[in-house]
Design an enzyme around this catalytic site. Structure first.
Site, PDB file in Angstrom:
ATOM      1  N   CYS A 339       0.812  -1.216   0.000  1.00  0.00           N
ATOM      2  CA  CYS A 339       0.000   0.000   0.000  1.00  0.00           C
ATOM      3  C   CYS A 339       0.843   1.262   0.000  1.00  0.00           C
ATOM      4  CB  CYS A 339      -0.909   0.002   1.222  1.00  0.00           C
ATOM      5  SG  CYS A 339      -2.112  -1.306   1.133  1.00  0.00           S
ATOM      6  N   ASP A 340       2.036   1.189  -0.536  1.00  0.00           N
ATOM      7  CA  ASP A 340       2.919   2.348  -0.548  1.00  0.00           C
ATOM      8  C   ASP A 340       3.035   2.846  -1.989  1.00  0.00           C
ATOM      9  OD1 ASP A 340       5.650   3.200   1.433  1.00  0.00           O
ATOM     10  OD2 ASP A 340       5.395   3.938  -0.608  1.00  0.00           O
TER      11      ASP A 340
END
Ligand SMILES: *Cc1c(COP(=O)(O)O)cnc(C)c1O
Length: 387
Positions: A339-340
């Site tokens: 999720c980066d």
């Protein structure tokens, strides 16, 4: 389960047909959860037999950081290579399979205290340095050891330059050879690194010219050197053709023959070229999304669990599993599972539309992938399988 890949010429231009078809055959037979890295051992064997073959008096040391998987280390060990290491962890790995200290060198110019202690008790005896502090450290832990000074050389045209962090200029290097001698170490030679994935053959020429100049200065100071450690840097094919190892070595050998004494020993420390093009990452499509005018492709390996080098500009070639018309291609932004927003592998990659849950093969990904991987965000580090 029979997989639906359409191999095109641009794939077999990058990775050898035997490696690719071996992988495809394996995937048709086995059903293993992705992601994982397949390494073609025959390709590794072939690379090992070529590197250094055209350089007289050469000894080859595998740079362990390229891929420290234990099966690879065991295989490379059986093939008779030495090892270049930088840390206590890498030394522990080698000691676990009983590699003799004579076959281990360390070209990390700034070593940790823990590593120095361990290297001393293990009996390793060849070390790089580029500062007086390092000489003082080596004197303390490894009195009388063999040392070679790291010269800074141009890294232009290398996709992964290293010269900013390590190496000193001629005058400084000459002073460091004397400094080491005065403190009872044995200054035996010179090392440099032309930069990793070096596609510019002239980097070796410039580096050898500079090494020759230092060699002569040392001689005038009464220090007789006998070792030239030319580091690593051999490139592999990612998306385009590169100069091959043979041509680089023939050039290097000719230059050494012209410039240096006949009995000079040559150390070579390849990492990427040993395992890089023997490796194919096997990943799966976990999602697709259209955002504005971009097509996003989400796969289960990303920047944090294997494809770190993409951040530094390394671009890979992909082979996707698809049941659709492979002539109809689109541009994709390929991204990892975390999720980066940093976890984006590549943009504008032209590919046929992959099937969801289908496989995506990443060619030439055997080096500097698993060794960088973390479990960030809970995604496992892919395992390495030798086939
Ligand atoms: C990383 C490294 C190597 C290996 O470089 P490649 O470009 O992978 O061949 C060799 N020597 C030293 C000192 C290194 O740090």
């Amino acid at each position: 389960m029979l997989r639906t890949f359409k191999v095109e010429k641009y794939h077999t231009d990058i990775v050898s047909k035997t490696t690719l078809f071996k992988v495809l055959k394996y995937l048709n037979k086995k059903n293993i959860k992705t992601p994982f890295l397949l390494i073609d051992r025959e390709k590794v064997r072939e690379k090992v037999s070529v590197i250094g073959q055209n350089i007289k008096n050469s000894v080859v040391f595998y740079a362990v950081k390229a891929n420290p998987d234990i099966e690879i280390i065991k295989f490379v060990n059986k093939l008779g290579m030495g090892f270049e290491i930088a840390s206590e962890g890498e030394l522990k790995l080698l000691s676990s399979i009983g590699v003799k200290p004579e076959r281990i060198i360390s070209s990390n110019p700034v070593k940790s205290f823990k590593f120095l202690k361990m290297a001393a008790s293990y009996g390793a005896n060849y070390f790089a340095y580029d500062s007086t502090d390092e000489v003082d450290k080596l004197k303390r832990f490894l009195p009388g050891c063999n040392v070679y000074v790291r010269l800074s050389v141009p890294n232009e045209g290398s996709e992964w330059p290293l010269s900013k962090k390590f190496g000193v200029e001629l005058d400084n290097a000459a002073g460091l050879l004397s400094y080491a001698k005065d403190r009872g170490l044995n200054p035996v030679g010179i090392t440099f690194h032309v930069g990793s994935q070096c596609t510019n053959i002239y980097n070796w020429n410039t580096a050898l010219d500079k090494a020759k100049a230092l060699w002569d200065i040392a001689e005038r100071k009464g220090i007789r050197l006998n070792l030239l450690n030319i580091g690593g840097g051999y490139p592999i094919k990612y998306t385009k053709n590169v100069i091959d190892v043979d041509a680089i070595d023939k050039n290097v050998n000719k230059l050494i023959y012209e410039k240096f004494p006949q009995n000079v020993r040559v150390f070579i420390e390849p990492g990427r070229a040993v395992v890089g093009d023997a490796g194919i990452f096997v990943t799966s499509v976990i999602g697709k999304a259209a955002r504005a005018d971009e097509n996003w492709l989400y796969i289960d390996v990303g920047v944090f669990n294997g494809l770190m080098e993409s951040v530094g500009g390394i671009k890979y070639t992909y082979l996707v599993e698809t049941t659709r018309d492979t002539k109809q291609k689109k541009k994709w932004t390929i991204t990892g599972p975390s999720c980066d927003s940093f976890d984006v592998i590549d943009k504008d990659v032209v590919l046929p539309e992959p099937d969801i849950e289908g496989l995506v093969l990443i060619l030439s990904s055997g080096a500097y992938t698993i060794s960088y991987a973390s479990e960030f965000n809970g995604f496992a580090i892919p395992k390495t399988i030798l086939i």
